[in-house]
Enzyme design. Structure first.
Site, PDB file in Angstrom:
ATOM      1  N   GLN A   1       0.824  -1.214   0.000  1.00  0.00           N
ATOM      2  CA  GLN A   1       0.000   0.000   0.000  1.00  0.00           C
ATOM      3  C   GLN A   1       0.849   1.250   0.000  1.00  0.00           C
ATOM      4  OE1 GLN A   1      -3.515   0.243  -0.309  1.00  0.00           O
ATOM      5  NE2 GLN A   1      -2.874  -1.772  -1.002  1.00  0.00           N
TER       6      GLN A   1
ATOM      7  N   HIS B   1       1.679   2.896  -3.334  1.00  0.00           N
ATOM      8  CA  HIS B   1       0.653   3.593  -4.120  1.00  0.00           C
ATOM      9  C   HIS B   1       1.016   5.062  -4.309  1.00  0.00           C
ATOM     10  CE1 HIS B   1      -2.736   1.135  -5.279  1.00  0.00           C
ATOM     11  NE2 HIS B   1      -2.672   0.482  -4.148  1.00  0.00           N
TER      12      HIS B   1
ATOM     13  N   GLU C   1      -9.333   1.169   5.197  1.00  0.00           N
ATOM     14  CA  GLU C   1      -9.807   0.756   3.879  1.00  0.00           C
ATOM     15  C   GLU C   1      -9.592  -0.751   3.716  1.00  0.00           C
ATOM     16  OE1 GLU C   1      -8.812   1.683  -0.848  1.00  0.00           O
ATOM     17  OE2 GLU C   1      -7.351   2.169   0.705  1.00  0.00           O
ATOM     18  N   HIS C   2      -8.367  -1.192   3.967  1.00  0.00           N
ATOM     19  CA  HIS C   2      -8.029  -2.622   3.948  1.00  0.00           C
ATOM     20  C   HIS C   2      -7.538  -3.017   5.336  1.00  0.00           C
ATOM     21  CE1 HIS C   2      -6.901  -0.980  -0.108  1.00  0.00           C
ATOM     22  NE2 HIS C   2      -7.641  -1.994  -0.520  1.00  0.00           N
TER      23      HIS C   2
ATOM     24  N   ASP D   1      -7.174  -6.666  -4.399  1.00  0.00           N
ATOM     25  CA  ASP D   1      -6.903  -5.610  -5.370  1.00  0.00           C
ATOM     26  C   ASP D   1      -7.097  -6.089  -6.801  1.00  0.00           C
ATOM     27  OD1 ASP D   1      -6.431  -3.399  -3.874  1.00  0.00           O
ATOM     28  OD2 ASP D   1      -4.257  -3.399  -4.089  1.00  0.00           O
TER      29      ASP D   1
ATOM     30  N   HIS E   1     -53.641  15.404   2.912  1.00  0.00           N
ATOM     31  CA  HIS E   1     -53.264  13.996   3.046  1.00  0.00           C
ATOM     32  C   HIS E   1     -54.473  13.178   3.529  1.00  0.00           C
ATOM     33  CE1 HIS E   1     -49.158  15.421   2.686  1.00  0.00           C
ATOM     34  NE2 HIS E   1     -48.662  14.198   2.823  1.00  0.00           N
TER      35      HIS E   1
END
Length: 436
Positions: A255, A258, A322-323, A356, A415
């Site tokens: 990660q 990235h 996230e992960h 991924d 109504h």
């Protein structure tokens, strides 16, 4: 990496803070781009391609000839890998289909719900330092399964005005026909407002850099929906004494590579493991082509040595990764305690890389703590849930008085009257339905 030993709970929020982004500064750059695309359409897109991608475009849309040529440039090995991933992702997302439901809530009152595809969707696929052809699978496959009628794919061109061959091959495999050479905030603007080449869509999906992320947040206030708020990629690893330090280091680096604004978090009760992981990181990082990105990301990253499993889990739920990789001897014993995570990877042989690319789950996930309230992309992301109801004369005779009382209490006389008029007609024809 910053190491903390048994940090007190009052410090957790500060310790777990993600790398900050200057939203206002980025917004000042993005807003004029969006405005220009809205006003000038394709002409603005070609100007931005020249300015930001250094590409002079004749046509914005990818031609069939370009797709055919790209297909020949992708190795048979990569084609096989993409096809395997395609089938796994298709199998997992097909299983997410929901049958319509119909419930009679009381005699004569039928309530129903079914999923209906979002008709027009836009997919943003990053193509800069890492052309994410895997995202074409993650977004295109569920869009096709859902039945979206119009799918537009936008990705930034290289200096030659071309898209990465693997992106084009994967798009063809999935069945996406509208592919455009547009990147950055300008692509988001084009899909929001529409141009001569790029149609306006109803929802935009896909990861991207900080400019894409901010653009998506801005246009979500302009009538188009987005998949989720997203930011730089992140991973948390919870490891016990059975964890392999080399595996853990590789997962953290996967990660970190990235980008410089990514973040990784290691949580463990084993101090000795931390030292072993650090040695492995030093060994592995030296061999990475994207070493500079990884080193910068590690500057933003954290190790927490906790005193107990419970504290570790509490910290991980506070972070909302996230992960999340659970690298323990018995990961399923911990699994149900995790309530905040985008996607969870169980055991020593389940690297985050599997999600991924090819295991079948979706890699488009909430970041920056949004896993506390958002889900990752799934088949549900590409559909709307529409409810229906059908009430018979008998049903309204039973339910109507309840509605009248509630409408009266809220002082909404129209109504109430919408029911009362019908009840009067029903009872005039069928007095036996008069509620006793």
């Amino acid at each position: 990496m910053h190491i903390y030993t048994n940090p007190p709970r009052k410090d957790w929020e500060a310790i777990l803070t993600r790398p900050s982004q200057n939203f206002k500064k980025i917004e000042k750059i993005v807003k004029p781009i969006i405005k220009k695309v809205k006003k000038k359409g394709d002409r603005a897109l070609k100007q931005f391609a020249l300015e930001y991608d250094h590409a002079e475009l004749d046509k914005i849309e990818v031609t069939k000839a370009e797709i055919s040529k790209a297909e020949k440039q992708v190795s048979s090995e990569l084609k096989t890998a993409i096809q395997t991933a395609y089938h796994n992702i298709e199998a997992f997302h097909t299983a997410q289909r929901e049958e319509p439901i119909a419930v009679q809530t009381m005699p004569g009152v039928m309530c129903m719900r079914k999923s209906v595809a979002i008709q027009k969707v836009g997919l943003y696929i990053p193509g800069g330092t890492a052309p994410l052809f895997s995202s074409v699978l993650m977004l295109g496959v569920p869009a096709k399964i859902a039945g979206c009628k119009e799918i537009v794919l936008c990705s930034p061109p290289n200096r030659e005005g071309k898209l990465h061959p693997a992106i084009l091959y994967t798009a063809k495999l999935v069945g996406i026909e509208k592919i455009c050479k547009v990147g950055g905030a300008q692509a988001i603007a084009a899909m929001t407002y529409g141009t001569k080449t790029i149609p306006k869509v109803h929802k935009i999906f896909g990861p991207g850099n900080q400019y894409v992320t901010v653009a998506k947040q801005i246009v979500s206030q302009k009538g188009v929906s987005i998949d989720m708020p997203a930011g730089p990629s992140e991973v948390a690893v919870y490891a016990d004494k059975t964890a392999n330090p080399a595996f853990v280091a590789a997962d953290l680096l996967s990660q970190a590579e990235h980008g410089a604004d990514s973040q990784v978090l290691l949580v463990t009760t084993e101090k000795s493991l931390v030292e072993k992981v650090q040695k492995e990181i030093s060994k592995q990082i030296s061999m990475l082509p994207r070493r500079d990105f990884a080193e910068a990301a590690l500057e933003n990253s954290v190790v927490c040595i906790m005193k107990s499993t419970k504290d570790s889990i509490d910290l991980l739920n506070e972070y909302g990764a996230e992960h999340l990789i659970i690298a323990t001897e018995a990961p399923r014993e911990i699994m149900d305690s995790i309530v905040n995570a985008g996607s969870v990877f169980l055991g020593h042989y389940t690297p985050e890389s599997a999600g991924d690319y090819a295991s079948g789950t979706n890699h488009t996930l909430p970041t920056n703590g949004y896993a506390k309230s958002y889900s990752g992309v799934s088949l549900d992301s590409f559909v709307k849930k529409i409810t229906y109801q059908e009430i018979s004369e008998e049903g309204l005779s039973l339910l109507g008085p309840t509605i009248e009382v509630m409408a009266e209490a809220e002082k909404l006389q129209a109504h109430k009257k919408a029911v009362s008029l019908r009840l009067a007609e029903i009872l005039s024809k069928k007095p036996e339905l008069q509620k006793k």
